[in-house]
Design a protein around this motif. Sequence first.
Motif, mmCIF file in Angstrom:
data_model
loop_
_atom_site.group_PDB
_atom_site.id
_atom_site.type_symbol
_atom_site.label_atom_id
_atom_site.label_comp_id
_atom_site.label_asym_id
_atom_site.label_seq_id
_atom_site.Cartn_x
_atom_site.Cartn_y
_atom_site.Cartn_z
ATOM 1 N N ALA A 198 143.688 -28.619 22.884
ATOM 2 C CA ALA A 198 144.426 -29.222 21.657
ATOM 3 C C ALA A 198 144.148 -28.763 20.579
ATOM 4 O O ALA A 198 144.745 -28.911 19.444
ATOM 5 C CB ALA A 198 143.961 -30.673 21.874
ATOM 6 N N GLN A 199 142.887 -28.234 20.328
ATOM 7 C CA GLN A 199 142.434 -27.622 19.059
ATOM 8 C C GLN A 199 143.207 -26.327 18.609
ATOM 9 O O GLN A 199 143.216 -26.106 17.582
ATOM 10 C CB GLN A 199 140.867 -27.269 19.097
ATOM 11 N N ARG A 246 132.855 -34.481 10.681
ATOM 12 C CA ARG A 246 134.215 -33.704 10.560
ATOM 13 C C ARG A 246 133.967 -32.245 10.676
ATOM 14 O O ARG A 246 134.903 -31.437 11.211
ATOM 15 C CB ARG A 246 134.918 -34.074 9.138
ATOM 16 N N ARG A 247 133.006 -31.551 10.007
ATOM 17 C CA ARG A 247 133.190 -30.230 10.140
ATOM 18 C C ARG A 247 132.440 -29.722 11.441
ATOM 19 O O ARG A 247 133.044 -28.628 12.150
ATOM 20 C CB ARG A 247 132.019 -29.722 9.047
ATOM 21 N N ASP A 251 134.526 -26.982 14.033
ATOM 22 C CA ASP A 251 133.921 -25.946 14.432
ATOM 23 C C ASP A 251 133.851 -25.840 16.011
ATOM 24 O O ASP A 251 133.939 -24.820 16.585
ATOM 25 C CB ASP A 251 132.428 -25.902 13.740
ATOM 26 N N PHE A 252 133.503 -26.935 16.598
ATOM 27 C CA PHE A 252 132.854 -27.124 17.840
ATOM 28 C C PHE A 252 133.938 -27.727 19.008
ATOM 29 O O PHE A 252 133.959 -27.659 20.120
ATOM 30 C CB PHE A 252 131.626 -27.707 18.138
ATOM 31 N N GLY A 253 134.925 -28.309 18.301
ATOM 32 C CA GLY A 253 136.229 -29.246 19.141
ATOM 33 C C GLY A 253 135.538 -30.314 19.666
ATOM 34 O O GLY A 253 136.368 -31.001 20.482
ATOM 35 N N THR A 254 134.556 -30.796 19.283
ATOM 36 C CA THR A 254 133.964 -32.112 19.887
ATOM 37 C C THR A 254 132.973 -32.798 18.877
ATOM 38 O O THR A 254 132.932 -32.435 17.989
ATOM 39 C CB THR A 254 133.401 -31.926 21.449
ATOM 40 N N TRP A 259 128.634 -32.990 22.217
ATOM 41 C CA TRP A 259 128.015 -31.461 22.296
ATOM 42 C C TRP A 259 126.650 -31.767 22.753
ATOM 43 O O TRP A 259 126.108 -31.012 23.518
ATOM 44 C CB TRP A 259 128.161 -30.919 20.929
ATOM 45 N N LEU A 260 125.878 -32.704 22.056
ATOM 46 C CA LEU A 260 124.517 -32.702 22.306
ATOM 47 C C LEU A 260 124.232 -33.249 23.890
ATOM 48 O O LEU A 260 123.278 -32.805 24.562
ATOM 49 C CB LEU A 260 123.793 -33.789 21.338
ATOM 50 N N GLY A 261 125.098 -34.245 24.136
ATOM 51 C CA GLY A 261 125.024 -34.671 25.625
ATOM 52 C C GLY A 261 125.120 -33.511 26.730
ATOM 53 O O GLY A 261 124.261 -33.359 27.512
ATOM 54 N N ARG A 262 126.038 -32.651 26.289
ATOM 55 C CA ARG A 262 126.396 -31.685 27.204
ATOM 56 C C ARG A 262 125.280 -30.559 27.321
ATOM 57 O O ARG A 262 124.884 -30.224 28.316
ATOM 58 C CB ARG A 262 127.658 -30.899 26.645
#
Length: 322
Positions: A198-199, A246-247, A251-254, A259-262
């Motif tokens: 989607a990004q 927001r940034r 940058d990471f799409g999530t 991201w931290l959980g993954r």
Amino acid sequence: MKTVAVVVQEGFAPFEFGLACEAFGLDRSDDGVPNFDFRVVTAEPGAIGSNLGFSINVDNDLSFAYEADLVVVTPIPRSAWASVDERVLDVVRHAAARGAWLLSVCSGSFVVAAAGVLDGRRATTHWKYARTMAQMYPSIEVDPDVLYVQDGRIITSAGTAAGLDACLHLLRQELGAELTNAIARRMVVAPQRDGGQAQFINRPLPAAASLSLAPVTDWMLENLRLDLTVDDLAAKALMSPRTFARRFKADFGTTPAAWLGRQRIIHAQRMLEQTDLGLDRIAYECGFGSAAVLRQNFARVLGITPTAYRARFACPAAPPAA
């Protein structure tokens, strides 16, 4: 998984074909990665033309694909979506019926869909063609926002490079996180990308790139055991929480939390593979707090318990990750 067949047809896409060759066909035994019996197959052996005006010579017919543990389907021209070679469709149906892995790259999902094995399942394809797939095959739940979808032992991937994400996802299940990371390092790619396609959908580039968040994400990876909040991370980045969130998403799409959980799950995989530490200690080191929370999150993301994962992939003698 020991045998891999990659099906090519007239008008194949070279890059998507090359992804499968790169992921499954190279000898990486010097990195401790087992080799696959890898073969390129086609319905009519001989010169097979690409969509870029050159051909490759394929010696193998489809017979090997009927026995392969993994059948990879590469894209064909859009003009052929409604008239896929029945011999190829039979291979796909046979693979699904006998429980082999099926993986399509980009619009190769139309070949899998034409075989009827995606009916009633969730799947994806390149975002540009997702609506077309939904119209052609209304019984398929088409998700245009993800990089790949696994439904049972069928994996469909989104546009182009997302095929590599799908290949690495399958390799993680078959070889474990550590060996897959070794493969990714050789290819100089991220072992797992967060976010989805989607990004990439009709979104204009920003006028200026955001400030690099690499120092913050590096610090997060070094401090996974801590209770890291968005407020803490924003302060580390010298931003307001809203600006940081927001940034980070841009940058990471999530989100930072996702991201931290993954990353915590990936670290838990590595510790389960390389150490004999108990689940409580691993949960603490990865920031889950307790073994119960680790089990819940691990099973939700990977579909397997930490204990079962360790039994399958434990390799305590392996060298630490680079």
